[in-house]
Design an enzyme around this catalytic site. Structure first.
Site, short mmCIF file in Angstrom:
data_model
loop_
_atom_site.label_atom_id
_atom_site.label_comp_id
_atom_site.label_asym_id
_atom_site.label_seq_id
_atom_site.Cartn_x
_atom_site.Cartn_y
_atom_site.Cartn_z
N GLU A 57 36.33 -14.46 36.01
CA GLU A 57 37.14 -14.36 34.80
C GLU A 57 37.60 -12.94 34.52
O GLU A 57 38.24 -12.68 33.49
CB GLU A 57 36.33 -14.89 33.61
CG GLU A 57 35.97 -16.37 33.74
CD GLU A 57 35.19 -16.88 32.56
OE1 GLU A 57 34.93 -16.09 31.62
OE2 GLU A 57 34.82 -18.07 32.56
N HIS A 109 30.51 1.31 33.18
CA HIS A 109 29.93 1.22 34.52
C HIS A 109 30.99 1.48 35.58
O HIS A 109 32.15 1.11 35.41
CB HIS A 109 29.27 -0.15 34.72
CG HIS A 109 28.08 -0.34 33.83
ND1 HIS A 109 28.07 -1.20 32.77
CD2 HIS A 109 26.86 0.24 33.85
CE1 HIS A 109 26.89 -1.15 32.16
NE2 HIS A 109 26.13 -0.28 32.81
N SER A 155 21.49 2.69 34.16
CA SER A 155 22.49 2.01 34.99
C SER A 155 23.48 2.97 35.64
O SER A 155 24.08 2.62 36.65
CB SER A 155 23.24 0.97 34.16
OG SER A 155 23.90 1.57 33.07
#
Length: 266
Positions: free
Chosen positions: A198, A205, A21
């Site tokens: 939210e 990340h 990622s």
């Protein structure tokens, strides 16, 4: 059909990316999360093609086992580059995901390296960026230690260029301090972004600013270490990019590419 004596135009140079990622190109539904591979093109001349095959959640082991390395090796050509960035997911405890830094991690890295070289392509190892690991006391613990070291050892043993993004980013984060590093990572308040109504605090990340900082170092290192020709790089000293310089794939295209860039099931 080409007439006799004519030639096809030369194919543009390509840089293939393998990783997790930290490197992946994110889909619009995950914005503003950004992988450094997603913005590599900002520092390359338009004629260089980036083929980002990174998969969120992949370790060197699973990327290999899922058939994603096989797809790269089936498509890479002489003169292309393969940049590999693993270590974060390799350090996780899940048995199906984990590799051992001085066990099977180097074995998988060598499979990438050997596969690229067998096809006369250029392998390059890149250690992953450090996360925002600052604790409440202002300390910056290491998230991983042995994996960048093991990667450096493999690079030395195999004579492969090594870009130490991990220790470079740790140096930056230490200089910035806890407050200074926050804008580089996902720190969204409720209602701040439509994808995360939210809010979201994700110290692992990156926001566009963090990804751009990291990939600038990668691009600079590729030139400084004479891995790629100097004229391939552009804007290495550019201080700011407009907001629309960073783009995300629409979710359908992202899903299609994710499924297509493997010869296995991953």
């Amino acid at each position: 059909m080409l007439s006799e004596g004519t030639h096809q135009p030369p194919r543009p140079p390509r840089i293939f990316l393998a990783g997790g990622s930290a490197t992946v190109t994110r889909e619009a539904g995950k914005a503003p999360m950004t992988g450094w591979g997603q913005v590599l093109h900002l520092f390359l001349t338009p004629g260089i093609e980036v083929v980002n095959c990174a998969r969120a959640g992949a370790s060197a082991r699973t990327f290999h086992e899922w058939g994603r390395l096989d797809w790269i090796l089936a498509n890479i050509a002489p003169g292309d580059y393969l940049l590999m960035c693993f270590g974060i997911n390799d350090a996780k405890p899940e048995e199906w995901l984990r590799t051992e830094a001085y066990g099977d991690f180097p074995v998988h890295l060598r499979a990438f390296i050997d596969g690229a070289r067998e096809r006369n392509a250029h392998p390059v190892l890149v250690s992953p960026p450090e996360s925002d690991t600052y604790d409440v006391h202002g300390n910056l613990p290491r998230s991983i230690t042995e994996y960048p070291m093991a990667m450096a050892d493999v690079a030395a043993e195999c004579g492969v260029p090594y870009i130490d993004l991990y220790n470079q980013s740790r140096h930056w984060w230490a200089e910035l301090g806890p407050a200074g590093v926050r804008p580089f990572f996902i720190n969204l308040e409720p209602g701040e972004h439509p994808d995360y109504p939210e809010g979201l605090r994700d110290p692992g990340h990156m926001m566009p600013a963090g990804a751009i900082a990291c990939v600038r170092f990668v691009a600079y290192s590729l030139v400084a270490e004479q891995v790629v020709p100097a004229h391939w790089a552009v804007d290495l000293d550019r201080a700011h990019f407009p907001p629309d310089a960073v783009t995300w794939l629409d979710d359908a295209t992202h899903h299609e590419l994710t499924q297509a860039r493997t010869l296995g099931t991953g």
